[in-house]
Design a protein around this motif. Structure first.
Motif, PDB file in Angstrom:
ATOM      1  N   PRO A  48       6.663 -47.713  23.694  1.00  0.00           N
ATOM      2  CA  PRO A  48       7.420 -46.534  23.250  1.00  0.00           C
ATOM      3  C   PRO A  48       6.525 -45.472  22.605  1.00  0.00           C
ATOM      4  O   PRO A  48       5.433 -45.784  22.127  1.00  0.00           O
ATOM      5  CB  PRO A  48       8.385 -47.104  22.200  1.00  0.00           C
ATOM      6  CG  PRO A  48       8.368 -48.573  22.365  1.00  0.00           C
ATOM      7  CD  PRO A  48       7.048 -48.936  22.984  1.00  0.00           C
ATOM      8  N   SER A  49       7.025 -44.249  22.597  1.00  0.00           N
ATOM      9  CA  SER A  49       6.301 -43.150  21.944  1.00  0.00           C
ATOM     10  C   SER A  49       7.272 -42.017  21.658  1.00  0.00           C
ATOM     11  O   SER A  49       8.167 -41.745  22.464  1.00  0.00           O
ATOM     12  CB  SER A  49       5.183 -42.639  22.850  1.00  0.00           C
ATOM     13  OG  SER A  49       4.681 -41.407  22.362  1.00  0.00           O
ATOM     14  N   LEU A  50       7.095 -41.368  20.545  1.00  0.00           N
ATOM     15  CA  LEU A  50       7.805 -40.124  20.265  1.00  0.00           C
ATOM     16  C   LEU A  50       6.794 -38.974  20.257  1.00  0.00           C
ATOM     17  O   LEU A  50       6.819 -38.071  21.074  1.00  0.00           O
ATOM     18  CB  LEU A  50       8.533 -40.210  18.916  1.00  0.00           C
ATOM     19  CG  LEU A  50       9.465 -39.032  18.572  1.00  0.00           C
ATOM     20  CD1 LEU A  50      10.598 -39.495  17.669  1.00  0.00           C
ATOM     21  CD2 LEU A  50       8.711 -37.920  17.866  1.00  0.00           C
ATOM     22  N   ARG A  51       5.822 -39.050  19.329  1.00  0.00           N
ATOM     23  CA  ARG A  51       4.881 -37.965  19.112  1.00  0.00           C
ATOM     24  C   ARG A  51       3.956 -37.732  20.311  1.00  0.00           C
ATOM     25  O   ARG A  51       3.754 -36.596  20.741  1.00  0.00           O
ATOM     26  CB  ARG A  51       4.027 -38.241  17.864  1.00  0.00           C
ATOM     27  CG  ARG A  51       4.751 -37.950  16.569  1.00  0.00           C
ATOM     28  CD  ARG A  51       4.387 -38.945  15.516  1.00  0.00           C
ATOM     29  NE  ARG A  51       5.007 -40.226  15.831  1.00  0.00           N
ATOM     30  CZ  ARG A  51       6.237 -40.590  15.411  1.00  0.00           C
ATOM     31  NH1 ARG A  51       6.907 -39.822  14.615  1.00  0.00           N
ATOM     32  NH2 ARG A  51       6.792 -41.744  15.781  1.00  0.00           N
ATOM     33  N   THR A  52       3.376 -38.805  20.823  1.00  0.00           N
ATOM     34  CA  THR A  52       2.375 -38.638  21.886  1.00  0.00           C
ATOM     35  C   THR A  52       3.022 -38.025  23.122  1.00  0.00           C
ATOM     36  O   THR A  52       2.506 -37.078  23.712  1.00  0.00           O
ATOM     37  CB  THR A  52       1.742 -40.003  22.212  1.00  0.00           C
ATOM     38  OG1 THR A  52       1.196 -40.535  20.999  1.00  0.00           O
ATOM     39  CG2 THR A  52       0.643 -39.872  23.251  1.00  0.00           C
ATOM     40  N   ARG A 111      -0.732 -45.077  27.869  1.00  0.00           N
ATOM     41  CA  ARG A 111      -0.557 -45.839  26.619  1.00  0.00           C
ATOM     42  C   ARG A 111      -0.311 -47.306  26.980  1.00  0.00           C
ATOM     43  O   ARG A 111       0.627 -47.618  27.706  1.00  0.00           O
ATOM     44  CB  ARG A 111       0.620 -45.330  25.805  1.00  0.00           C
ATOM     45  CG  ARG A 111       0.989 -46.335  24.706  1.00  0.00           C
ATOM     46  CD  ARG A 111       1.926 -45.787  23.680  1.00  0.00           C
ATOM     47  NE  ARG A 111       1.276 -44.793  22.865  1.00  0.00           N
ATOM     48  CZ  ARG A 111       1.780 -44.351  21.708  1.00  0.00           C
ATOM     49  NH1 ARG A 111       2.905 -44.826  21.253  1.00  0.00           N
ATOM     50  NH2 ARG A 111       1.130 -43.438  21.015  1.00  0.00           N
ATOM     51  N   GLU A 143      -3.316 -44.383  23.524  1.00  0.00           N
ATOM     52  CA  GLU A 143      -3.339 -45.479  22.542  1.00  0.00           C
ATOM     53  C   GLU A 143      -3.381 -46.826  23.254  1.00  0.00           C
ATOM     54  O   GLU A 143      -2.524 -47.159  24.061  1.00  0.00           O
ATOM     55  CB  GLU A 143      -2.158 -45.495  21.565  1.00  0.00           C
ATOM     56  CG  GLU A 143      -2.381 -46.547  20.456  1.00  0.00           C
ATOM     57  CD  GLU A 143      -1.243 -46.673  19.431  1.00  0.00           C
ATOM     58  OE1 GLU A 143      -0.221 -45.977  19.552  1.00  0.00           O
ATOM     59  OE2 GLU A 143      -1.399 -47.493  18.514  1.00  0.00           O
ATOM     60  N   HIS A 148      -7.067 -45.055  19.396  1.00  0.00           N
ATOM     61  CA  HIS A 148      -6.068 -43.982  19.560  1.00  0.00           C
ATOM     62  C   HIS A 148      -6.786 -42.663  19.259  1.00  0.00           C
ATOM     63  O   HIS A 148      -6.544 -42.009  18.236  1.00  0.00           O
ATOM     64  CB  HIS A 148      -4.905 -44.221  18.602  1.00  0.00           C
ATOM     65  CG  HIS A 148      -3.673 -43.415  18.899  1.00  0.00           C
ATOM     66  ND1 HIS A 148      -3.611 -42.461  19.889  1.00  0.00           N
ATOM     67  CD2 HIS A 148      -2.438 -43.427  18.316  1.00  0.00           C
ATOM     68  CE1 HIS A 148      -2.404 -41.924  19.906  1.00  0.00           C
ATOM     69  NE2 HIS A 148      -1.671 -42.492  18.969  1.00  0.00           N
ATOM     70  N   GLN A 151      -4.923 -39.317  18.301  1.00  0.00           N
ATOM     71  CA  GLN A 151      -4.414 -39.291  16.928  1.00  0.00           C
ATOM     72  C   GLN A 151      -5.533 -38.915  15.961  1.00  0.00           C
ATOM     73  O   GLN A 151      -5.340 -38.115  15.036  1.00  0.00           O
ATOM     74  CB  GLN A 151      -3.831 -40.668  16.567  1.00  0.00           C
ATOM     75  CG  GLN A 151      -3.282 -40.743  15.155  1.00  0.00           C
ATOM     76  CD  GLN A 151      -2.088 -39.834  14.940  1.00  0.00           C
ATOM     77  OE1 GLN A 151      -1.137 -39.880  15.709  1.00  0.00           O
ATOM     78  NE2 GLN A 151      -2.117 -38.990  13.917  1.00  0.00           N
ATOM     79  N   PRO A 291      -0.132 -41.935  10.548  1.00  0.00           N
ATOM     80  CA  PRO A 291       0.036 -41.397  11.902  1.00  0.00           C
ATOM     81  C   PRO A 291       1.482 -41.409  12.398  1.00  0.00           C
ATOM     82  O   PRO A 291       1.782 -40.769  13.410  1.00  0.00           O
ATOM     83  CB  PRO A 291      -0.832 -42.330  12.759  1.00  0.00           C
ATOM     84  CG  PRO A 291      -0.880 -43.624  12.001  1.00  0.00           C
ATOM     85  CD  PRO A 291      -0.828 -43.240  10.543  1.00  0.00           C
ATOM     86  N   LEU A 292       2.381 -42.122  11.726  1.00  0.00           N
ATOM     87  CA  LEU A 292       3.786 -42.275  12.119  1.00  0.00           C
ATOM     88  C   LEU A 292       3.878 -43.038  13.457  1.00  0.00           C
ATOM     89  O   LEU A 292       2.955 -42.942  14.251  1.00  0.00           O
ATOM     90  CB  LEU A 292       4.498 -40.926  12.215  1.00  0.00           C
ATOM     91  CG  LEU A 292       4.521 -40.083  10.920  1.00  0.00           C
ATOM     92  CD1 LEU A 292       5.229 -38.748  11.189  1.00  0.00           C
ATOM     93  CD2 LEU A 292       5.227 -40.820   9.781  1.00  0.00           C
ATOM     94  N   PRO A 293       4.937 -43.795  13.707  1.00  0.00           N
ATOM     95  CA  PRO A 293       6.100 -43.971  12.835  1.00  0.00           C
ATOM     96  C   PRO A 293       5.766 -44.818  11.624  1.00  0.00           C
ATOM     97  O   PRO A 293       4.868 -45.660  11.685  1.00  0.00           O
ATOM     98  CB  PRO A 293       7.101 -44.693  13.752  1.00  0.00           C
ATOM     99  CG  PRO A 293       6.261 -45.463  14.720  1.00  0.00           C
ATOM    100  CD  PRO A 293       5.043 -44.613  14.957  1.00  0.00           C
ATOM    101  N   ARG A 319      -1.118 -32.760  16.754  1.00  0.00           N
ATOM    102  CA  ARG A 319      -1.320 -33.448  18.041  1.00  0.00           C
ATOM    103  C   ARG A 319      -1.223 -32.443  19.200  1.00  0.00           C
ATOM    104  O   ARG A 319      -2.027 -32.474  20.134  1.00  0.00           O
ATOM    105  CB  ARG A 319      -0.274 -34.563  18.226  1.00  0.00           C
ATOM    106  CG  ARG A 319      -0.416 -35.749  17.278  1.00  0.00           C
ATOM    107  CD  ARG A 319      -1.616 -36.602  17.627  1.00  0.00           C
ATOM    108  NE  ARG A 319      -1.560 -37.124  18.970  1.00  0.00           N
ATOM    109  CZ  ARG A 319      -0.946 -38.256  19.326  1.00  0.00           C
ATOM    110  NH1 ARG A 319      -0.359 -39.003  18.409  1.00  0.00           N
ATOM    111  NH2 ARG A 319      -0.965 -38.679  20.582  1.00  0.00           N
TER     112      ARG A 319
END
Ligand code: CP
Length: 332
Positions: A48-52, A111, A143, A148, A151, A291-293, A319
């Motif tokens: 999973p990823s949100l930001r990337t 990723r 990542e 990563h 990041q 770096p979150l989450p 990013r």
């Protein structure tokens, strides 16, 4: 001309890193225009990823290109090993997937931060490296459990925005407790990039959560060459004292990489490894980074994550800008 990949912080020397960060700062101040018009970036997410995912999509749109996103649900199970006899569950070899995708897209991002056997195997980044070997277009590491680097670019950009010069600045990379075993990628990448910038880095973790020895050795050498230092500290309070940047992050135990239950048992006595106002008060008015989450009130308290020294959303926002710079450099 051979293609250029971005798989690791080691792919950038100091002057290239400075150039890329300067380009990112310019791209943040003023959009570069449609310089990648007609270009397509393929993004493959095996985790999973949100930001990337969103930051790469936005970066490509701002540059006039676009992205195609695929997740593991969209892809055949892949075999990364050369000369494998494919009589197991894998339906397609990475060689064929990478060569085929290279006929469609101009660059690929991958990723693959997941546990796939022992740490010795995991650290080889088999899937990413196999894609890089067979793709004829640039491959970007989004990542792995080992690195990563995108990041870390955003992290260094964020530190530069706040501290201006990084040489000699005191950065503490602080292991924090977390219920799940986490990738070492963000820690390995910021450790090496901060060392390259000549920062004085304290890597703080409980015994048993050592980072990869090759990464630590390389970081020490980079820091020494750049006029900085890297030291390891197993006491959280000592590590935080006087820090100008406190970077919180959990990472997994390489010794028990294949045994999440054993790692969870070890971590039961380590719940005090988290960032709160008391710890922040011992620093030199440090920036708080992550770096979150982030698991709120486990890794770090709401008070510090939402506090005046927190730059967690700036890291996330940057990013987009470092990746615009990276894409321009790889695809121009
Ligand atoms: N920091 C980071 O890579 O976030 P995502 O996992 O949401 O992409």
């Amino acid at each position: 001309m051979s293609k250029r990949d971005f798989l690791s912080t080691a792919d950038l020397g100091r002057s290239e890193l400075d150039d890329l960060l300067d380009l990112a700062a310019r791209a943040k101040g003023k959009r570069p225009g449609q310089v990648l018009g007609g270009k397509t970036l393929g993004l493959l997410f095996f985790q999973p990823s949100l930001r990337t995912r969103v930051s790469f999509e936005v970066a490509m749109v701002q540059l006039g290109g676009h992205c195609i996103n695929l997740s593991s649900d969209d892809l055949y199970e892949l075999e990364p090993r050369d000369q494998a006899v494919m009589d197991g569950p894998a339906e397609e070899h990475v060689k064929d997937a990478a060569r085929t995708l290279s006929r469609y897209v101009d660059a690929l991002g991958i990723r693959s931060a997941q546990r796939a056997g022992s740490w010795d195997r995991e650290r080889q980044e088999l899937l990413l490296r196999s894609y890089a070997k067979y793709a004829s277009v640039p491959v970007i590491n989004l990542e792995t459990s080992f690195e990563h680097p995108c990041q870390a670019l955003a992290d260094v950009m964020t530190m530069r925005e706040n501290l201006v010069t990084l040489k000699g600045r005191r950065l503490t990379l602080l292991w924090c407790n977390h219920p799940e075993p986490k990738s070492l990628g963000p820690t390995h990448s910021i450790l090496q990039m901060a060392a390259l910038m000549g920062m004085n880095v304290t890597l703080a973790h409980p015994l048993g959560f050592e980072v990869d020895q090759d990464v630590l050795d390389r970081s020490k050498k980079l820091a020494q060459d750049a006029g900085g230092s890297v030291q390891v500290q197993n006491d959280m309070d000592t590590a935080a004292r006087g820090a100008e940047v406190l970077y919180a992050r959990s990472w997994g135990c390489t010794k028990y990489w294949e045994d999440a239950e054993r790692e969870a048992m070890v971590k039961r006595s380590l719940q005090g490894w988290r960032v709160d106002e008391k710890l922040m008060a011992t620093t030199d008015n440090a920036l708080l980074m992550h770096p979150l989450p982030v698991r709120r009130n486990v890794v770090a308290t709401d008070a510090v994550l939402d506090g005046p020294r927190s730059v967690i959303y700036d890291q996330a926002a940057n990013r987009t800008h470092v990746q615009k710079a990276l894409l321009m450099q790889l695809l121009k």
